[in-house]
Scaffold this active site. Structure first.
Site, PDB file in Angstrom:
ATOM      1  N   PHE A  65     -26.239 -38.983 -70.593  1.00  0.00           N
ATOM      2  CA  PHE A  65     -26.924 -38.052 -71.911  1.00  0.00           C
ATOM      3  C   PHE A  65     -28.264 -38.056 -71.424  1.00  0.00           C
ATOM      4  CE2 PHE A  65     -22.836 -35.573 -73.552  1.00  0.00           C
ATOM      5  CZ  PHE A  65     -22.180 -36.748 -73.049  1.00  0.00           C
ATOM      6  N   VAL A  67     -30.960 -35.783 -73.530  1.00  0.00           N
ATOM      7  CA  VAL A  67     -30.881 -35.473 -74.702  1.00  0.00           C
ATOM      8  C   VAL A  67     -32.236 -34.871 -75.136  1.00  0.00           C
ATOM      9  CG1 VAL A  67     -30.560 -33.279 -76.163  1.00  0.00           C
ATOM     10  CG2 VAL A  67     -28.769 -34.617 -74.728  1.00  0.00           C
ATOM     11  N   GLY A  68     -33.364 -33.367 -75.078  1.00  0.00           N
ATOM     12  CA  GLY A  68     -34.735 -33.474 -74.842  1.00  0.00           C
ATOM     13  C   GLY A  68     -35.785 -34.573 -74.909  1.00  0.00           C
ATOM     14  N   TYR A  70     -35.539 -37.848 -74.526  1.00  0.00           N
ATOM     15  CA  TYR A  70     -34.840 -38.818 -73.776  1.00  0.00           C
ATOM     16  C   TYR A  70     -34.248 -38.610 -72.228  1.00  0.00           C
ATOM     17  CZ  TYR A  70     -33.376 -41.802 -77.469  1.00  0.00           C
ATOM     18  OH  TYR A  70     -33.292 -42.210 -78.556  1.00  0.00           O
ATOM     19  N   GLU A 246     -20.569 -45.891 -82.403  1.00  0.00           N
ATOM     20  CA  GLU A 246     -20.483 -47.010 -82.028  1.00  0.00           C
ATOM     21  C   GLU A 246     -19.494 -47.141 -83.478  1.00  0.00           C
ATOM     22  OE1 GLU A 246     -23.465 -50.373 -80.362  1.00  0.00           O
ATOM     23  OE2 GLU A 246     -23.826 -50.784 -82.548  1.00  0.00           O
ATOM     24  N   LYS A 288     -37.994 -48.841 -76.589  1.00  0.00           N
ATOM     25  CA  LYS A 288     -37.646 -47.525 -77.217  1.00  0.00           C
ATOM     26  C   LYS A 288     -39.521 -47.638 -77.116  1.00  0.00           C
ATOM     27  CE  LYS A 288     -34.385 -47.844 -79.408  1.00  0.00           C
ATOM     28  NZ  LYS A 288     -32.628 -46.801 -78.578  1.00  0.00           N
ATOM     29  N   HIS A 289     -38.730 -46.054 -76.690  1.00  0.00           N
ATOM     30  CA  HIS A 289     -40.381 -45.061 -76.583  1.00  0.00           C
ATOM     31  C   HIS A 289     -40.746 -44.240 -77.989  1.00  0.00           C
ATOM     32  CE1 HIS A 289     -40.356 -44.968 -72.283  1.00  0.00           C
ATOM     33  NE2 HIS A 289     -40.001 -46.215 -72.198  1.00  0.00           N
ATOM     34  N   ASN A 291     -42.886 -43.680 -79.959  1.00  0.00           N
ATOM     35  CA  ASN A 291     -44.027 -42.711 -80.108  1.00  0.00           C
ATOM     36  C   ASN A 291     -44.015 -41.478 -79.708  1.00  0.00           C
ATOM     37  OD1 ASN A 291     -44.314 -44.767 -82.040  1.00  0.00           O
ATOM     38  ND2 ASN A 291     -46.843 -46.030 -80.626  1.00  0.00           N
TER      39      ASN A 291
HETATM   40  C1  2GW Z   1     -31.095 -41.336 -80.369  1.00  0.00           C
HETATM   41  C2  2GW Z   1     -31.903 -41.803 -81.244  1.00  0.00           C
HETATM   42  C3  2GW Z   1     -33.451 -41.259 -82.228  1.00  0.00           C
HETATM   43  C4  2GW Z   1     -33.360 -40.076 -81.201  1.00  0.00           C
HETATM   44  C5  2GW Z   1     -32.862 -39.909 -80.153  1.00  0.00           C
HETATM   45  C6  2GW Z   1     -32.193 -39.767 -79.472  1.00  0.00           C
HETATM   46  C7  2GW Z   1     -31.300 -39.162 -78.774  1.00  0.00           C
HETATM   47  C8  2GW Z   1     -30.482 -40.113 -77.923  1.00  0.00           C
HETATM   48  C9  2GW Z   1     -31.534 -38.339 -77.745  1.00  0.00           C
HETATM   49  O1  2GW Z   1     -32.727 -37.242 -78.570  1.00  0.00           O
HETATM   50  N1  2GW Z   1     -31.334 -37.672 -77.373  1.00  0.00           N
HETATM   51  C10 2GW Z   1     -30.466 -38.559 -76.007  1.00  0.00           C
HETATM   52  O2  2GW Z   1     -29.823 -37.952 -75.619  1.00  0.00           O
HETATM   53  N2  2GW Z   1     -29.729 -39.481 -76.635  1.00  0.00           N
HETATM   54  C11 2GW Z   1     -28.358 -40.302 -76.110  1.00  0.00           C
HETATM   55  O3  2GW Z   1     -27.933 -41.011 -76.789  1.00  0.00           O
HETATM   56  C12 2GW Z   1     -29.027 -41.411 -75.076  1.00  0.00           C
HETATM   57  O4  2GW Z   1     -27.814 -41.374 -74.287  1.00  0.00           O
HETATM   58  C13 2GW Z   1     -29.259 -42.095 -75.982  1.00  0.00           C
HETATM   59  O5  2GW Z   1     -29.015 -43.672 -75.154  1.00  0.00           O
HETATM   60  C14 2GW Z   1     -28.025 -41.573 -76.726  1.00  0.00           C
HETATM   61  C15 2GW Z   1     -27.535 -42.909 -77.507  1.00  0.00           C
HETATM   62  O6  2GW Z   1     -29.135 -43.290 -78.274  1.00  0.00           O
HETATM   63  P1  2GW Z   1     -29.936 -43.969 -78.549  1.00  0.00           P
HETATM   64  O7  2GW Z   1     -29.772 -44.825 -77.124  1.00  0.00           O
HETATM   65  O8  2GW Z   1     -31.089 -44.198 -78.906  1.00  0.00           O
HETATM   66  O9  2GW Z   1     -29.296 -45.579 -79.012  1.00  0.00           O
HETATM   67  P2  2GW Z   1     -29.353 -47.053 -79.070  1.00  0.00           P
HETATM   68  O10 2GW Z   1     -30.093 -47.511 -78.412  1.00  0.00           O
HETATM   69  O11 2GW Z   1     -29.855 -47.082 -80.760  1.00  0.00           O
HETATM   70  O12 2GW Z   1     -28.026 -47.406 -79.386  1.00  0.00           O
HETATM   71  C16 2GW Z   1     -26.674 -47.655 -80.152  1.00  0.00           C
HETATM   72  O13 2GW Z   1     -26.270 -47.208 -81.348  1.00  0.00           O
HETATM   73  C17 2GW Z   1     -25.522 -45.235 -81.144  1.00  0.00           C
HETATM   74  C18 2GW Z   1     -24.990 -44.983 -82.670  1.00  0.00           C
HETATM   75  O14 2GW Z   1     -26.506 -45.310 -83.449  1.00  0.00           O
HETATM   76  C19 2GW Z   1     -24.820 -45.160 -80.558  1.00  0.00           C
HETATM   77  O15 2GW Z   1     -23.507 -45.595 -80.437  1.00  0.00           O
HETATM   78  C20 2GW Z   1     -25.138 -45.999 -78.479  1.00  0.00           C
HETATM   79  O16 2GW Z   1     -24.240 -46.142 -78.077  1.00  0.00           O
HETATM   80  C21 2GW Z   1     -25.736 -47.343 -79.226  1.00  0.00           C
HETATM   81  O17 2GW Z   1     -26.091 -47.916 -77.521  1.00  0.00           O
HETATM   82 MN    MN Z   2     -28.889 -47.012 -76.543  1.00  0.00          MN
END
Ligand code: 2GW
Ligand code: MN
Length: 296
Positions: A65, A67-68, A70, A246, A288-289, A291
């Site tokens: 995914f 989205v936005g 990312y 998670e 993490k980008h 900013n």
């Molecule tokens: C997520 C958090 C804050 C701001 C934006 C987003 C976001 C996530 C987004 O704007 N657009 C988007 O496509 N995502 C999708 O969700 C993207 O595929 C991303 O890798 C996924 C999970 O968000 P992420 O990677 O920022 O979360 P992490 O790395 O802190 O991940 C763990 O915890 C998550 C639940 O809080 C999930 O379980 C994830 O699978 C875990 O690795």
């Molecule tokens: Mn992630």
């Protein structure tokens, strides 16, 4: 360390798995109490796995995914690196979910490799972007993946492949040990401890990372369905699990043990620093980008 009844080989339901050498790594846990292998570098012959999976006709759908913000921040590096390292030699199709399909970067794909792009809505809360993946994955398995692929792997997009992530990772139900928790005592695992959540649990086997999970399409369908059901029940009860999807994944995998566990080589964070047991890194957390991403 798990003890084996006979010899140093684990006998599983598959010919290649019978060649896993659980004693080739004495520094780490290579087998769960329910006798699922934990895959570490040095335990397997990559060529033998590839050959066998080719013969058996294994094929892989990868869901991701973007989205936005990312999409711009992570998708291109994820896909480009995946073309170098993910399941080379097997048919692979990327199932990309985004709110802006026309912005998906054009990537040069290897033979037997394809991209399918799907438009999804952009939930206003990031927790929902993350959690609602469960529903979208379940739906696309039902409508498409199950007719074309034997296996499914689901990935976070904020990561980059750095080494072979190959057919040794394929199994009926596959889970990943979280890099931050694999050496910590259970009491420190960040399970959901709120009794009102469906993800509530006191103790468990491991702390699994939701950034990578997979299995046969059937088992991933069952997992995503169950997690989505639990997430929706929490919403009806006005609770949200500590780590969102998670937490629900960890609860499901405690009740339904994975048949194969991936070591943290399969999703490492270099900011952890040197660990003698991490002999190869196959997938790395992208920085993490924040900013760029959280600014609106
Ligand atoms: C997520 C958090 C804050 C701001 C934006 C987003 C976001 C996530 C987004 O704007 N657009 C988007 O496509 N995502 C999708 O969700 C993207 O595929 C991303 O890798 C996924 C999970 O968000 P992420 O990677 O920022 O979360 P992490 O790395 O802190 O991940 C763990 O915890 C998550 C639940 O809080 C999930 O379980 C994830 O699978 C875990 O690795
Ligand atoms: Mn992630």
């Amino acid at each position: 360390k798990c003890s084996l009844e006979s010899g140093n080989m684990l006998v599983l339901d598959n010919r290649v798995d019978a060649t896993l050498d659980l004693r080739s790594r004495s520094d780490v846990l290579t087998c769960t109490t329910w006798r699922a292998p934990i895959i570490w570098d040095g335990m397997f012959d990559p060529d033998l796995y590839d050959e066998t999976h080719k013969k058996e006709g294994s094929s892989v759908a990868l869901t991701v995914f973007a989205v936005g913000r990312y999409l711009d921040a992570y998708l291109e590096a994820f896909l480009t690196s995946s073309e170098r390292y993910f399941m080379l030699g097997l048919p692979v199709t990327y199932y990309i979910f985004t709110d802006v399909p026309e912005k998906v970067p054009g990537i040069k794909l290897g033979p037997q490799r394809n991209i399918k792009v799907f438009k999804v809505e952009r939930h206003s809360r990031w927790q929902d972007i993350s959690m609602m993946r469960m529903k979208t994955i379940s739906d696309v398995i039902e409508s498409d993946i199950r007719h074309h692929f034997t296996h499914v792997f689901c990935f976070d997009v904020d990561q980059v492949f750095a080494g072979r992530f190959g057919s040794e990772a394929l199994g009926d139900s596959v889970a990943l040990l979280h890099a931050y928790y694999y050496r910590l005592p259970r009491q420190l695992f960040t399970y959901d401890h709120n009794r009102n959540s469906k993800a509530f649990m006191v103790t468990g086997d491991f702390y699994y990372h939701a950034a990578v999970f997979g299995g046969t399409w059937k088992s991933v369908k069952a997992l995503t369905d169950a997690c989505y059901q639990s997430i929706m029940e929490d919403k009806r009860n006005n609770v949200e699990a500590l780590w969102h999807d998670e937490s629900h994944l960890n609860k499901y995998l405690w009740l339904h043990k994975p048949s194969r566990v991936l070591s943290p080589e399969y999703c490492w964070d270099t900011s952890i620093g040197y660990r003698s047991d991490i002999q190869v890194t196959r997938l790395l957390w992208a920085p993490k980008h924040y900013n760029n991403i959280l600014r609106t």
